[in-house]
Each structure stands twice: as structure tokens, then as C-alpha cells.
Motif scaffolding. Structure first.
Motif, PDB file in Angstrom:
ATOM      1  N   SER A 298      26.032  32.540  62.009  1.00 28.24           N
ATOM      2  CA  SER A 298      27.160  32.304  62.927  1.00 28.24           C
ATOM      3  C   SER A 298      28.144  31.300  62.343  1.00 28.24           C
ATOM      4  O   SER A 298      29.359  31.472  62.462  1.00 28.24           O
TER       5      SER A 298
ATOM      6  N   ILE B 273      19.983  32.603  62.076  1.00 22.52           N
ATOM      7  CA  ILE B 273      20.992  33.196  62.958  1.00 22.52           C
ATOM      8  C   ILE B 273      22.121  32.189  63.179  1.00 22.52           C
ATOM      9  O   ILE B 273      23.306  32.542  63.117  1.00 22.52           O
ATOM     10  N   THR B 274      21.762  30.930  63.390  1.00 22.47           N
ATOM     11  CA  THR B 274      22.768  29.872  63.538  1.00 22.47           C
ATOM     12  C   THR B 274      23.585  29.728  62.260  1.00 22.47           C
ATOM     13  O   THR B 274      24.813  29.611  62.308  1.00 22.47           O
TER      14      THR B 274
ATOM     15  N   ASN C 207      29.898  45.212  72.570  1.00 21.22           N
ATOM     16  CA  ASN C 207      31.142  44.505  72.294  1.00 21.22           C
ATOM     17  C   ASN C 207      32.243  45.328  72.965  1.00 21.22           C
ATOM     18  O   ASN C 207      32.677  46.338  72.414  1.00 21.22           O
TER      19      ASN C 207
ATOM     20  N   ALA D 157      28.870  39.569  64.182  1.00 23.89           N
ATOM     21  CA  ALA D 157      27.928  38.706  64.903  1.00 23.89           C
ATOM     22  C   ALA D 157      27.103  39.431  65.961  1.00 23.89           C
ATOM     23  O   ALA D 157      26.039  38.935  66.359  1.00 23.89           O
TER      24      ALA D 157
ATOM     25  N   TRP E 137      23.280  39.882  65.467  1.00 18.97           N
ATOM     26  CA  TRP E 137      22.652  38.567  65.354  1.00 18.97           C
ATOM     27  C   TRP E 137      22.565  37.897  66.726  1.00 18.97           C
ATOM     28  O   TRP E 137      21.564  37.265  67.053  1.00 18.97           O
ATOM     29  N   HIS E 138      23.615  38.047  67.528  1.00 19.42           N
ATOM     30  CA  HIS E 138      23.596  37.505  68.892  1.00 19.42           C
ATOM     31  C   HIS E 138      22.541  38.232  69.730  1.00 19.42           C
ATOM     32  O   HIS E 138      21.851  37.605  70.536  1.00 19.42           O
TER      33      HIS E 138
ATOM     34  N   ARG F 138      15.738  31.918  63.951  1.00 19.16           N
ATOM     35  CA  ARG F 138      16.787  31.385  64.825  1.00 19.16           C
ATOM     36  C   ARG F 138      17.689  30.424  64.066  1.00 19.16           C
ATOM     37  O   ARG F 138      18.899  30.374  64.306  1.00 19.16           O
TER      38      ARG F 138
ATOM     39  N   LYS G 289      33.323  39.194  65.880  1.00 16.23           N
ATOM     40  CA  LYS G 289      32.420  39.718  66.909  1.00 16.23           C
ATOM     41  C   LYS G 289      31.638  40.924  66.408  1.00 16.23           C
ATOM     42  O   LYS G 289      30.482  41.110  66.781  1.00 16.23           O
TER      43      LYS G 289
ATOM     44  N   ASP H 128      19.198  36.888  68.742  1.00 13.93           N
ATOM     45  CA  ASP H 128      19.047  35.518  69.231  1.00 13.93           C
ATOM     46  C   ASP H 128      18.754  35.517  70.734  1.00 13.93           C
ATOM     47  O   ASP H 128      17.869  34.781  71.198  1.00 13.93           O
ATOM     48  N   GLU H 129      19.464  36.335  71.493  1.00 14.89           N
ATOM     49  CA  GLU H 129      19.204  36.423  72.942  1.00 14.89           C
ATOM     50  C   GLU H 129      17.799  36.957  73.207  1.00 14.89           C
ATOM     51  O   GLU H 129      17.109  36.485  74.101  1.00 14.89           O
TER      52      GLU H 129
END
Length: 151
Positions: free
Chosen positions: A96, A92-93, A38, A132, A135-136, A89, A129, A139-140
Motif C-alpha cells: 500500500s 500488504i501495508t 471497485n 490495491a 491486497w485490500h 499483513r 485502487k 487484508d480485510e
């Protein structure tokens, strides 16, 4: 629950996960890892996962960052270890959605566990941010794994 009690619970939970992170450090049997940064605050998270038969068998994180990013990473590992990749996933959504102030199902709220309390960061846009980031990263990692699996 009163607002002052909720604020106290938030502070205690976030501090506990930040000061005593769960699943922190290198994961020797990781089958995948991904590092995200970040740039606005300097947080760096390296998420490592052991995935077998489309299930997250183990999960860990390493890196440096603010209290919220470290606590969020810790909470994420607790919530998602043992989850099938597809359900992880979805969660994770849901996480978010929480961080931007959207509603999620009671079931998702329960499955997120302590991480659901981070939905309060929606009131502090600069902190979204931070919460998240891990978690991002996961997810990636899962998306990249899915693409590689299908190639």
C-alpha cells in the motif's frame, strides 16, 4: 536501469501476470474468502485463503477486472503464499505504501517480488485502487479472521 527498459519490464511483467495469472480460480480447501468491488471501474476480486497455524498455506483469487487488478492479484498470491499471517499483513501495508509513492525497506521490496513493480501506479492515481483491490481484500479477510478468532 534506463527508464525505457524499466517501462518495458513493467509492461512485460504486468501483461504476463494478467494473461497467465498464478493461483487463479476457486480454492477447494479455502478456510476463508472475501469479495471486494471497485465501483469506479467495475473490478471484482474474490480472494480465497487456506490458513493453518497462522500461516497462509494457499491463496487464490477469482473475479473480473482490468489488467492491473488481475496482475496485482496474481502477484499478491505469489508473494504471500507461505507467509505467516503477521508478515503477510506487514507486506500488504508495504505494498500500500508503494502504491502511494512511499519508500519501503529493501527486504520488503524483495519479498514483494514482481508486485513491487506496481509501485509505479503512484504516478497514476486513478490506477491505485485497481492495484490495491486484491491486497485490500486479503487484508480485510485476515482482519475479519483475527476478530473472529479473538471472539
Amino acid at each position: 536501469m534506463g527508464l525505457s527498459k524499466l517501462n518495458l519490464l513493467y509492461k512485460e511483467t504486468v501483461l504476463d501476470h494478467s494473461q497467465h495469472p498464478r493461483h487463479h480460480g476457486q480454492l477447494p480447501d479455502a478456510t476463508a474468502h472475501l469479495e471486494l468491488r471497485n465501483p469506479t471501474c467495475g473490478d471484482v476480486i474474490d480472494v480465497q485463503a487456506q490458513i493453518e497455524d497462522d500461516k497462509i498455506v494457499d491463496l487464490s483469487f477469482d473475479g473480473v477486472g482490468c489488467t492491473i487488478s488481475q496482475a496485482s492479484a496474481s502477484m499478491m498470491t505469489v508473494a504471500l503464499i507461505g507467509q505467516p499471517v503477521k508478515r503477510a499483513r506487514e507486506l500488504i501495508t508495504d505494498f500500500s505504501k508503494l502504491t502511494i509513492g512511499d519508500e519501503i525497506s529493501d527486504q520488503a521490496d524483495e519479498e514483494l517480488g514482481d508486485a513491487a513493480i506496481l509501485g509505479t501506479v503512484a504516478q497514476f492515481p486513478a490506477r491505485i485502487k485497481c492495484a490495491a483491490l486484491p491486497w485490500h481484500a486479503l487484508d480485510e479477510l485476515l482482519e475479519k479472521r483475527e476478530v473472529e478468532k479473538n471472539d
